[in-house]
Design a protein around this motif. Structure first.
Motif, mmCIF file in Angstrom:
data_model
loop_
_atom_site.group_PDB
_atom_site.id
_atom_site.type_symbol
_atom_site.label_atom_id
_atom_site.label_comp_id
_atom_site.label_asym_id
_atom_site.label_seq_id
_atom_site.Cartn_x
_atom_site.Cartn_y
_atom_site.Cartn_z
ATOM 1 N N THR A 297 38.806 40.064 25.187
ATOM 2 C CA THR A 297 37.824 39.024 25.486
ATOM 3 C C THR A 297 36.410 39.490 25.178
ATOM 4 O OG1 THR A 297 39.247 38.131 27.232
ATOM 5 C CG2 THR A 297 36.923 37.526 27.309
ATOM 6 N N SER A 298 36.110 40.751 25.450
ATOM 7 C CA SER A 298 34.767 41.263 25.156
ATOM 8 C C SER A 298 34.500 41.242 23.650
ATOM 9 C CB SER A 298 34.602 42.683 25.713
ATOM 10 O OG SER A 298 35.520 43.576 25.112
ATOM 11 N N VAL A 299 35.519 41.520 22.835
ATOM 12 C CA VAL A 299 35.361 41.458 21.376
ATOM 13 C C VAL A 299 35.079 40.023 20.934
ATOM 14 C CG1 VAL A 299 36.614 41.670 19.186
ATOM 15 C CG2 VAL A 299 36.736 43.504 20.879
ATOM 16 N N ILE A 300 35.819 39.066 21.482
ATOM 17 C CA ILE A 300 35.638 37.659 21.109
ATOM 18 C C ILE A 300 34.234 37.178 21.484
ATOM 19 C CG2 ILE A 300 36.386 35.308 21.603
ATOM 20 C CD1 ILE A 300 38.324 36.799 19.838
ATOM 21 N N ILE A 301 33.798 37.505 22.702
ATOM 22 C CA ILE A 301 32.486 37.062 23.161
ATOM 23 C C ILE A 301 31.375 37.733 22.362
ATOM 24 C CG2 ILE A 301 30.878 37.133 25.117
ATOM 25 C CD1 ILE A 301 33.268 36.636 26.930
ATOM 26 N N LEU B 1 30.601 37.428 36.858
ATOM 27 C CA LEU B 1 31.167 38.649 36.269
ATOM 28 C C LEU B 1 30.913 39.860 37.162
ATOM 29 C CD1 LEU B 1 30.284 38.248 32.469
ATOM 30 C CD2 LEU B 1 32.491 37.894 33.586
ATOM 31 N N VAL B 2 29.734 39.913 37.761
ATOM 32 C CA VAL B 2 29.431 41.001 38.689
ATOM 33 C C VAL B 2 30.328 40.894 39.926
ATOM 34 C CG1 VAL B 2 27.654 41.999 40.176
ATOM 35 C CG2 VAL B 2 27.063 41.242 37.869
ATOM 36 N N ALA B 3 30.546 39.666 40.373
ATOM 37 C CA ALA B 3 31.409 39.462 41.537
ATOM 38 C C ALA B 3 32.834 39.930 41.258
ATOM 39 C CB ALA B 3 31.405 37.982 41.931
ATOM 40 N N GLN C 196 41.159 43.987 36.614
ATOM 41 C CA GLN C 196 40.513 43.194 37.657
ATOM 42 C C GLN C 196 39.647 42.149 36.962
ATOM 43 O OE1 GLN C 196 39.243 45.371 41.162
ATOM 44 N NE2 GLN C 196 37.337 44.208 41.209
ATOM 45 N N ARG C 197 40.223 40.973 36.712
ATOM 46 C CA ARG C 197 39.572 39.969 35.881
ATOM 47 C C ARG C 197 39.428 38.610 36.543
ATOM 48 N NH1 ARG C 197 43.485 41.158 30.624
ATOM 49 N NH2 ARG C 197 42.968 43.374 30.398
ATOM 50 N N PRO D 78 36.196 34.331 35.109
ATOM 51 C CA PRO D 78 34.835 34.016 34.665
ATOM 52 C C PRO D 78 34.588 34.378 33.206
ATOM 53 C CG PRO D 78 34.795 35.053 36.824
ATOM 54 C CD PRO D 78 36.193 35.163 36.328
ATOM 55 N N SER D 79 35.315 35.372 32.690
ATOM 56 C CA SER D 79 35.121 35.759 31.292
ATOM 57 C C SER D 79 35.463 34.626 30.341
ATOM 58 C CB SER D 79 35.977 36.990 30.967
ATOM 59 O OG SER D 79 37.347 36.740 31.215
#
Length: 378
Positions: A174-178, A97-99, A111-112, A124-125
């Motif tokens: 995706t951030s909400v799902i995770i 994720l950092v990469a 940029q995903r 990666p997400s």
């Protein structure tokens, strides 16, 4: 005593009976049938939503096949044998994720993706959708339950780190799902109500900070959600057309391939995010209710598997994966019907695309593995 001696050979024969095919394959037949029904329904709607494109349907069938193979493969894995590797996988996921932030590939303003020589481009997400609930389940399974405050804080840190990195890409959906998948694990670990109330208060207090950190287009989505008619030809166009499509379907719908909003290009993203609006217009309320019933039965079956799990790790993980699957449904239907802001979450196993389908089927493969773990000797 005589009756027991007479029945003993029959009992021994029953105990020695070989497991059936479903048990050997470590698959849950009822869950598998429900998933195949959803996929079949999805292909019918996709054919219409894609403008009667046979190529789109064929590509989706190939993706479904790969997703089913991935589910079958993961179902054979005993989760007990992989628990020791979970922390390393989590660290590796964070590194990826950092990469993405520094050298990721951009598309449509986000940029995903990562491109690694010798591998296809990937997000990666998507990996973290499974890694986060695995990691939180692994951590809390080794603690006393209900979890103490320090364990809740550590668990939330494990969830928030990837969530913030993914939101930075930006990928709000995706951030909400995770985030939801990690919170579900904490909840099923026996989280005390006072922690839930405190979290709700802190969350409400932090909304201004969240708003200030959002990008302009994300703020516009919230404003559009609150008042889509304020810009009917601009930002509010998508949701307005979606509501028209849903409402015009009525109870029985206009008929397959007869939708006007989708076929006359008023409705956006008819193959992906807004495919349920195509379903509502052509099959009506009855069609939507049928699909939601299938999803609800998946939820029920998943929670039954979670409730029957023997180990805390299995129980927390199974419940989290099941509810996360259902969150996909609720968020997608909510945003298409105007009940939630548009965040770009696909409808599970119905929206066009392969990455999401494979990720979901892998998580359901884990669910089947957990179910098989209590039926077969390990």
């Amino acid at each position: 005593m005589a009756d027991f001696q007479r029945l003993a050979p029959e009992l021994r024969s029953h105990l020695k009976r070989k497991p059936g095919l479903w048990v050997k394959l470590k698959l849950d037949p009822s869950l598998l049938v429900l998933l195949l029904a959803i996929m079949s329904f999805g292909l019918v709607v996709l054919y219409s939503g894609s403008g009667s494109s046979e190529i789109a349907v064929q590509k989706q069938m190939v993706r479904y096949g790969l997703a089913l193979m991935a589910m079958l493969f993961v179902a054979q894995i005993n989760m007990r044998h992989v628990q020791q590797w979970i922390p390393l996988v989590y660290i590796f996921g964070i590194i990826l994720l950092v990469a993405v932030l520094f050298s990721g590939v951009g598309a449509k303003g986000a940029q995903r993706w990562l491109e690694i020589p010798g591998l296809p481009r990937f997000q990666p997400s998507e990996i973290m959708k499974l890694v986060v609930p695995l990691t939180v389940s692994w951590y809390l399974a080794n603690q006393l339950r209900p979890p103490r405050l320090i364990h809740v804080i550590v668990s939330m840190a494990l969830v928030l780190l990837p969530v913030l990195l993914i939101a930075k890409q930006p990928d709000l959906g995706t951030s909400v799902i995770i985030g939801a998948s990690g919170v579900f694990v904490i909840f099923f670990a026996g989280l005390l109500w006072r922690y839930l109330i405190a979290a709700a208060i802190l969350g409400a207090a932090g909304l201004p900070l969240v708003w200030s950190g959002m990008r302009e287009y994300q703020k516009q989505r919230v404003v559009t959600f609150l008042d889509p008619e304020s810009d009917p030809l601009g930002a509010g166009w998508n949701i307005i057309q979606s509501k028209i499509a849903i409402g015009s379907g009525g109870i029985n719908g206009k008929g397959w391939l007869q939708g006007t909003q989708s076929h006359l290009d008023f409705l956006p993203e008819t193959k992906t995010d807004f495919i349920v609006a195509v379903l509502a217009e052509e099959f009506g309320l009855l069609g939507v209710c049928l699909l939601l019933t299938l999803y609800f039965l998946v939820l029920v079956r998943g929670l039954i598997i979670a409730g029957a799990a023997i180990l805390p790790f299995d129980r927390m993980l199974a419940a989290s994966l099941t509810l996360t699957f259902f969150v996909y449904v609720m968020v997608n239907v909510g945003m298409v019907s105007g009940l939630l802001p548009v965040v770009g979450v696909p409808l599970p196993l119905v929206s066009y695309g392969g990455t999401s389908a494979v990720t979901l089927m892998v998580s359901l493969g884990v669910l089947m593995s957990i179910n098989a773990r209590r039926r077969l000797p390990t």
